[in-house]
Design an enzyme around this catalytic site. Structure first.
Site, short mmCIF file in Angstrom:
data_model
loop_
_atom_site.label_atom_id
_atom_site.label_comp_id
_atom_site.label_asym_id
_atom_site.label_seq_id
_atom_site.Cartn_x
_atom_site.Cartn_y
_atom_site.Cartn_z
N ASN A 276 0.79 -1.23 0.00
CA ASN A 276 0.00 0.00 0.00
C ASN A 276 0.83 1.28 0.00
O ASN A 276 0.40 2.30 0.52
CB ASN A 276 -0.99 0.01 1.17
CG ASN A 276 -1.99 -1.11 1.07
OD1 ASN A 276 -2.35 -1.54 -0.02
ND2 ASN A 276 -2.42 -1.62 2.21
N ALA A 277 2.00 1.22 -0.62
CA ALA A 277 2.83 2.43 -0.74
C ALA A 277 2.73 3.04 -2.13
O ALA A 277 3.32 4.08 -2.38
CB ALA A 277 4.28 2.10 -0.42
N GLU B 214 5.58 -6.61 -9.03
CA GLU B 214 5.70 -7.82 -8.21
C GLU B 214 7.09 -8.43 -8.33
O GLU B 214 7.27 -9.64 -8.43
CB GLU B 214 4.62 -8.84 -8.57
CG GLU B 214 3.19 -8.32 -8.49
CD GLU B 214 2.72 -7.98 -7.08
OE1 GLU B 214 3.43 -8.29 -6.10
OE2 GLU B 214 1.64 -7.37 -6.96
N CYS C 80 2.15 3.23 9.05
CA CYS C 80 1.51 2.32 9.99
C CYS C 80 0.29 3.04 10.58
O CYS C 80 0.15 4.26 10.47
CB CYS C 80 2.52 1.99 11.10
SG CYS C 80 1.92 0.88 12.41
N GLY D 176 -2.73 -11.80 -1.83
CA GLY D 176 -3.85 -11.16 -1.16
C GLY D 176 -3.65 -9.66 -1.11
O GLY D 176 -2.58 -9.14 -1.42
#
Length: 191
Positions: free
Chosen positions: A12-13, A88, A145, A173
């Site tokens: 999620n960056a 990825e 975070c 996921g």
């Protein structure tokens, strides 16, 4: 002179978003790119790079036996190729990362690889480890975070929402399975 870049982060960056923006920038200038993504991750369709903000582009797929050097050489022979982009990248093998160095050094094509640095136990993936060792440029993409600190670890959640502390390194996921956390919170849950 071409270089090998490794853009790494926790989940999620914006790694895929950055890849898609880079591809767009090249294409906007009339340049040709080759985009690759792992066959393992087909959540958004096989051969698709998708970001959480809704951007999508088609991509070539790679698996453990894929030969990047041969494929890029074919593309370059068939026409102009200005950049290789890999999503990825943590799923690359060490041998495939060596192939990427050949693409840069021998074919003079820049390679931008985007991936996770570590898995849910804080261990490096084989592809990430080789990229961290051999890339010309290392660029950290940052996310946060829940406490507001920089998140540089990923926690895998089990079916009950608890932190997993064992299991296969690869489990595909998204937000339903993984949470990015700072080292302090990662250690509290996993170590």
């Amino acid at each position: 002179m071409a270089q090998l870049y490794f853009y790494y982060s926790a989940m999620n960056a914006g790694k895929s978003t950055s890849l898609l923006q880079s591809a767009y920038n090249y294409q906007e200038r009339g340049m040709t790119v080759a985009i690759y993504t792992a066959a393992l991750d087909n959540r958004y369709g096989l051969g698709k790079v998708s970001s959480r903000i809704g951007l999508t582009m088609d991509a070539h797929i790679f698996n453990a036996g894929f030969n990047f050097t041969g494929h890029v050489q074919q593309l370059k022979t068939a026409g102009r190729l200005d950049c290789v982009l890999i999503d990825e990248a943590q799923f690359l093998s060490k041998a495939q990362v060596r192939q990427l160095t050949d693409i840069v050094d021998e074919l003079n094509v820049p390679v931008l690889a985007f991936g996770l640095r570590t898995d849910f136990l804080g261990e490096t993936f084989a592809g990430s480890q080789a990229l961290l060792a051999w890339a010309d440029k290392l660029i950290e993409l940052k996310t946060i975070c829940h406490c507001g600190r920089k998140a540089n670890f990923v926690v895998r959640l089990d079916a009950n929402g608890n932190a997993a502390t064992a299991g296969s390194q690869v489990q595909i996921g998204g937000n339903e399975s993984y949470v990015s956390m700072c080292r302090q919170h990662f250690k509290q849950l996993v170590w």
